[in-house]
Design an enzyme around this catalytic site. Structure first.
Site, PDB file in Angstrom:
ATOM      1  N   ASP A  49      -3.882   6.040   6.097  1.00 56.41           N
ATOM      2  CA  ASP A  49      -4.372   7.316   6.618  1.00 56.41           C
ATOM      3  C   ASP A  49      -5.126   7.048   7.921  1.00 56.41           C
ATOM      4  OD1 ASP A  49      -5.586   9.823   7.031  1.00 56.41           O
ATOM      5  OD2 ASP A  49      -5.633  10.244   4.905  1.00 56.41           O
ATOM      6  N   PHE A  61      -2.071  16.428   3.373  1.00 58.18           N
ATOM      7  CA  PHE A  61      -2.385  15.635   2.192  1.00 58.18           C
ATOM      8  C   PHE A  61      -1.136  15.610   1.319  1.00 58.18           C
ATOM      9  CE2 PHE A  61      -4.172  14.078  -1.663  1.00 58.18           C
ATOM     10  CZ  PHE A  61      -5.237  13.292  -1.260  1.00 58.18           C
ATOM     11  N   GLU A  99       0.841  -1.197   0.000  1.00 56.61           N
ATOM     12  CA  GLU A  99       0.000   0.000   0.000  1.00 56.61           C
ATOM     13  C   GLU A  99       0.876   1.247   0.000  1.00 56.61           C
ATOM     14  OE1 GLU A  99      -2.498   1.692  -0.694  1.00 56.61           O
ATOM     15  OE2 GLU A  99      -4.055   1.134   0.770  1.00 56.61           O
ATOM     16  N   ASP A 100       0.358   2.343  -0.559  1.00 52.80           N
ATOM     17  CA  ASP A 100       1.136   3.581  -0.559  1.00 52.80           C
ATOM     18  C   ASP A 100       1.072   4.297   0.780  1.00 52.80           C
ATOM     19  OD1 ASP A 100      -1.525   4.261  -0.860  1.00 52.80           O
ATOM     20  OD2 ASP A 100      -1.223   5.672  -2.500  1.00 52.80           O
ATOM     21  N   ARG A 121       0.818  11.848  -9.986  1.00 53.48           N
ATOM     22  CA  ARG A 121       1.471  10.538 -10.004  1.00 53.48           C
ATOM     23  C   ARG A 121       2.823  10.600 -10.715  1.00 53.48           C
ATOM     24  NH1 ARG A 121      -2.329   7.041  -7.981  1.00 53.48           N
ATOM     25  NH2 ARG A 121      -4.501   7.376  -8.559  1.00 53.48           N
TER      26      ARG A 121
END
Length: 220
Positions: free
Chosen positions: A140, A189, A136-137, A202
């Site tokens: 959160d 963010f 996963e990136d 991206r």
């Protein structure tokens, strides 16, 4: 057992807030990000270390390394490349299989509260009895990953572990901690290195904090 937070790299905003003119930033993003939090070179060094750590904890059994799309694909690609060269518990290279899953929960910079998983029941059934490493990136609030793990728990996998490049330090966290973590980042963010804002950024190599200009420009 989840990774001890002392093993993470803790990104403190005031300490790690690099100026944009210190690194190469695409001109079309010059007003859209505020600062660089993690330069690309540091990202790559950290992934190399994570690959060594992850691989060393497996036996010779094959591991399905599964990319959580879309944001995780660059981390996934680089991690797999390093894992191919790393050694497992027996001092051998680790047999791996690649898979992909799409999970969506964000609209603009907020979680929608709903988790959409792309894999079919047939595809999930094929994971039964296998070792799965989810890549996963960013974690959160942790709610999306908990929902995904709950779904996978119904399919009798041999083992399920999660590697996340980032964990956000947010008061909204449900308390979930992945097995492997690259960096803990401030409650901002963040974009770049395939982390997106409505599919934008991206193509940015570094991990950056988005600006209010960027949020406004690319909101939907």
């Amino acid at each position: 057992m989840p990774m001890d937070p002392s093993q993470w790299i803790d990104v403190v905003e005031d300490k790690f807030k690099y100026q944009l003119d210190h690194f190469v930033i695409p001109g079309h993003y010059s007003e859209d990000v505020e600062s660089i939090l993690i330069p690309h070179g540091l990202i790559m060094d950290r992934i190399s270390k994570l690959a060594q750590l992850i691989t060393s904890e497996y036996d010779n059994e094959r591991v399905v390394v599964c990319c959580v799309l879309k944001g995780g694909h660059q981390f996934f690609s680089d991690l797999v490349n390093y894992m191919k060269k790393a050694l497992n518990k027996q001092g051998k290279t680790l047999p791996i299989t690649l898979d992909f899953i799409r999970v969506k929960s964000y609209e603009n910079d907020k979680s929608s509260g709903q988790v959409h998983i792309s894999m079919t029941d047939k595809e999930l059934q094929e994971l039964r009895g296998k070792n799965l490493l989810l890549v996963e990136d960013i974690i959160d609030t942790g709610k999306t990953m908990k929902k995904l793990l709950e779904t996978l728990g119904r399919y009798e996998l041999k083992s399920v572990k999660v590697a996340s490049l980032l964990v956000k330090k947010t008061p909204l966290s449900c308390g979930y901690i992945p097995d492997y973590v690259g960096f803990a980042v401030p409650d901002l963010f963040v974009v770049g290195y395939c982390l997106d804002y409505n599919d934008i950024f991206r193509d940015l190599d570094h991990i950056c904090a988005i600006s209010e200009v960027g949020k406004t420009k690319y909101s939907v």
